[in-house]
Design a protein around this motif. Sequence first.
Motif, mmCIF file in Angstrom:
data_model
loop_
_atom_site.group_PDB
_atom_site.id
_atom_site.type_symbol
_atom_site.label_atom_id
_atom_site.label_comp_id
_atom_site.label_asym_id
_atom_site.label_seq_id
_atom_site.Cartn_x
_atom_site.Cartn_y
_atom_site.Cartn_z
ATOM 1 N N ALA A 1 -8.019 7.089 -4.162
ATOM 2 C CA ALA A 1 -7.438 5.744 -4.148
ATOM 3 C C ALA A 1 -8.119 4.859 -5.187
ATOM 4 O O ALA A 1 -7.533 3.896 -5.669
ATOM 5 C CB ALA A 1 -7.576 5.122 -2.769
ATOM 6 N N ASN B 1 0.835 -1.213 0.000
ATOM 7 C CA ASN B 1 0.000 0.000 0.000
ATOM 8 C C ASN B 1 0.861 1.251 0.000
ATOM 9 O O ASN B 1 0.579 2.213 -0.723
ATOM 10 C CB ASN B 1 -0.900 0.029 1.236
ATOM 11 C CG ASN B 1 -2.148 -0.800 1.049
ATOM 12 O OD1 ASN B 1 -2.430 -1.266 -0.057
ATOM 13 N ND2 ASN B 1 -2.886 -1.006 2.117
ATOM 14 N N ASP C 1 5.023 6.360 4.497
ATOM 15 C CA ASP C 1 5.172 6.837 3.114
ATOM 16 C C ASP C 1 4.908 8.333 3.030
ATOM 17 O O ASP C 1 4.363 8.937 3.958
ATOM 18 C CB ASP C 1 4.239 6.054 2.169
ATOM 19 C CG ASP C 1 2.768 6.335 2.427
ATOM 20 O OD1 ASP C 1 2.337 7.492 2.298
ATOM 21 O OD2 ASP C 1 2.025 5.374 2.759
ATOM 22 N N GLY D 1 -7.147 -5.518 1.709
ATOM 23 C CA GLY D 1 -5.803 -5.639 2.291
ATOM 24 C C GLY D 1 -5.743 -5.267 3.764
ATOM 25 O O GLY D 1 -5.225 -6.024 4.592
ATOM 26 N N LEU D 2 -6.303 -4.110 4.115
ATOM 27 C CA LEU D 2 -6.205 -3.674 5.515
ATOM 28 C C LEU D 2 -7.145 -4.476 6.428
ATOM 29 O O LEU D 2 -6.894 -4.586 7.627
ATOM 30 C CB LEU D 2 -6.488 -2.169 5.636
ATOM 31 C CG LEU D 2 -5.391 -1.258 5.058
ATOM 32 C CD1 LEU D 2 -5.780 0.212 5.222
ATOM 33 C CD2 LEU D 2 -4.043 -1.509 5.730
ATOM 34 N N VAL E 1 -10.851 2.538 7.005
ATOM 35 C CA VAL E 1 -10.038 1.861 5.977
ATOM 36 C C VAL E 1 -9.790 0.373 6.250
ATOM 37 O O VAL E 1 -9.427 -0.364 5.340
ATOM 38 C CB VAL E 1 -8.680 2.570 5.723
ATOM 39 C CG1 VAL E 1 -8.858 3.858 4.953
ATOM 40 C CG2 VAL E 1 -7.899 2.775 7.009
ATOM 41 N N ASN F 1 -8.911 10.408 -1.252
ATOM 42 C CA ASN F 1 -7.531 10.472 -1.744
ATOM 43 C C ASN F 1 -7.408 9.892 -3.158
ATOM 44 O O ASN F 1 -6.312 9.562 -3.592
ATOM 45 C CB ASN F 1 -6.576 9.771 -0.771
ATOM 46 C CG ASN F 1 -6.912 8.300 -0.580
ATOM 47 O OD1 ASN F 1 -7.707 7.746 -1.343
ATOM 48 N ND2 ASN F 1 -6.318 7.665 0.401
ATOM 49 N N TYR G 1 -13.742 -1.356 1.854
ATOM 50 C CA TYR G 1 -13.759 0.105 1.939
ATOM 51 C C TYR G 1 -12.556 0.692 1.207
ATOM 52 O O TYR G 1 -11.414 0.344 1.485
ATOM 53 C CB TYR G 1 -13.753 0.583 3.401
ATOM 54 C CG TYR G 1 -14.013 2.069 3.493
ATOM 55 C CD1 TYR G 1 -15.307 2.549 3.418
ATOM 56 C CD2 TYR G 1 -12.968 2.978 3.611
ATOM 57 C CE1 TYR G 1 -15.565 3.915 3.471
ATOM 58 C CE2 TYR G 1 -13.218 4.345 3.660
ATOM 59 C CZ TYR G 1 -14.523 4.798 3.588
ATOM 60 O OH TYR G 1 -14.768 6.137 3.635
ATOM 61 N N ARG G 2 -12.829 1.574 0.254
ATOM 62 C CA ARG G 2 -11.758 2.265 -0.457
ATOM 63 C C ARG G 2 -12.061 3.754 -0.374
ATOM 64 O O ARG G 2 -13.139 4.184 -0.754
ATOM 65 C CB ARG G 2 -11.692 1.813 -1.929
ATOM 66 C CG ARG G 2 -11.618 0.281 -2.086
ATOM 67 C CD ARG G 2 -11.046 -0.118 -3.415
ATOM 68 N NE ARG G 2 -9.646 0.174 -3.500
ATOM 69 C CZ ARG G 2 -9.031 0.518 -4.620
ATOM 70 N NH1 ARG G 2 -9.711 0.629 -5.728
ATOM 71 N NH2 ARG G 2 -7.736 0.769 -4.622
ATOM 72 N N ALA G 3 -11.102 4.516 0.167
ATOM 73 C CA ALA G 3 -11.370 5.943 0.413
ATOM 74 C C ALA G 3 -11.620 6.684 -0.892
ATOM 75 O O ALA G 3 -10.993 6.402 -1.909
ATOM 76 C CB ALA G 3 -10.192 6.548 1.152
ATOM 77 N N GLY H 1 -7.064 -2.134 -6.717
ATOM 78 C CA GLY H 1 -7.046 -2.724 -5.375
ATOM 79 C C GLY H 1 -8.358 -3.412 -5.085
ATOM 80 O O GLY H 1 -9.331 -3.234 -5.815
ATOM 81 N N THR H 2 -8.387 -4.206 -4.007
ATOM 82 C CA THR H 2 -9.594 -4.965 -3.677
ATOM 83 C C THR H 2 -10.341 -4.361 -2.490
ATOM 84 O O THR H 2 -11.498 -4.685 -2.254
ATOM 85 C CB THR H 2 -9.213 -6.411 -3.292
ATOM 86 O OG1 THR H 2 -8.355 -6.357 -2.150
ATOM 87 C CG2 THR H 2 -8.506 -7.123 -4.428
ATOM 88 N N GLY H 3 -9.676 -3.508 -1.716
ATOM 89 C CA GLY H 3 -10.296 -2.981 -0.497
ATOM 90 C C GLY H 3 -10.289 -4.002 0.632
ATOM 91 O O GLY H 3 -10.946 -3.804 1.654
ATOM 92 N N LYS I 1 2.105 1.742 -3.361
ATOM 93 C CA LYS I 1 1.016 1.980 -4.310
ATOM 94 C C LYS I 1 0.447 3.392 -4.185
ATOM 95 O O LYS I 1 0.108 4.022 -5.182
ATOM 96 C CB LYS I 1 -0.080 0.954 -3.990
ATOM 97 C CG LYS I 1 -1.075 0.692 -5.059
ATOM 98 C CD LYS I 1 -1.813 -0.609 -4.795
ATOM 99 C CE LYS I 1 -2.831 -0.512 -3.689
ATOM 100 N NZ LYS I 1 -3.765 -1.641 -3.627
ATOM 101 N N TYR I 2 0.332 3.881 -2.945
ATOM 102 C CA TYR I 2 -0.311 5.178 -2.735
ATOM 103 C C TYR I 2 0.686 6.313 -2.555
ATOM 104 O O TYR I 2 0.404 7.287 -1.857
ATOM 105 C CB TYR I 2 -1.264 5.108 -1.541
ATOM 106 C CG TYR I 2 -2.418 4.157 -1.784
ATOM 107 C CD1 TYR I 2 -3.370 4.442 -2.756
ATOM 108 C CD2 TYR I 2 -2.539 2.969 -1.079
ATOM 109 C CE1 TYR I 2 -4.423 3.578 -3.004
ATOM 110 C CE2 TYR I 2 -3.584 2.090 -1.318
ATOM 111 C CZ TYR I 2 -4.521 2.397 -2.285
ATOM 112 O OH TYR I 2 -5.546 1.530 -2.532
#
Length: 258
Positions: A211, A158, A186, A220-221, A199, A209, A204-206, A216-218, A161-162
């Motif tokens: 994102a 992440n 980062d 990971g976190l 997040v 920002n 959930y994908r913000a 992404g799949t939402g 990526k971000y």
Amino acid sequence: NNQITLEVRIVNYGSGLRLLLAQDVTQVKKMERMRKDFVANVSHELRTPLTVLKGYLETLQDMDDGGSALLTGSLEQMRGQTERMQHLVDDLLMLTRLETQQRRTVCVDVPALLKQICNERGVVENLAGRIELSLASDANIHGDEQELRSAFTNLVGNALKYSPADSVVKVRWFEDGGTVVLEVQDRGVGIAPEDIPRVTERFYRAESNHARKTPGTGLGLAIVKHVLMRHDARLHIISELGKGSCFSCHFPLHRLCD
Ligand code: ADP
């Protein structure tokens, strides 16, 4: 089959007054089990066709002589989308595993694991120089290596990526008071204050920002949160929109091993 599940709570009103609340959650638990089984089965069944599909697409790409830009572009799109679905299925299977399976606890050499993860990202994606790894502690952790690898990979992934392609991501493993900490920092897009508590929710994908422009799949976190919970560790997120983020995982000392 006639078993029921009760959730019992004791509410203390002081002066010796207590209330015992019992709620029948049999149906809720049953539905939860059905949801987990359904997700596990669907994810498992999708795995093989996706692998086959990707194999055929790669063969077609090898055969493509570049004569038609439309064909070349379409094949690339199809392969990209298939890979996206594969990531989704892998993440769903990982979450199912976290919810249903026993851990395989060993003494995990975290510094070695972090070196491996950072090197892999560096070599595979040619990111050498973008990741700065600092190992101030040689602490190892009692835990499940596959789970910890997945959580740490998600955090480092992440951060890369971000954040802009020329910025450095700092990964640190150090001892701090009563805990051992993995910090991933980062200088990227950052997260808005209202998004920070959300997040770690599944899918959930913000928005704030942008994102969503990044693949992404939402999930990971959500995986990170589950893995840390299973290792008695806590996740802290400090972030500022446009400035960057710092994700830190705090492991308690009773998790240390030699
Ligand atoms: P994904 O990256 O696949 O969308 P995650 O569960 O890993 O899913 O992350 C959820 C959301 O949290 C992301 O969509 C993004 O909005 C935000 N996020 C996670 N890590 C970072 C980061 N290092 N910098 C900025 N935003 C992040």
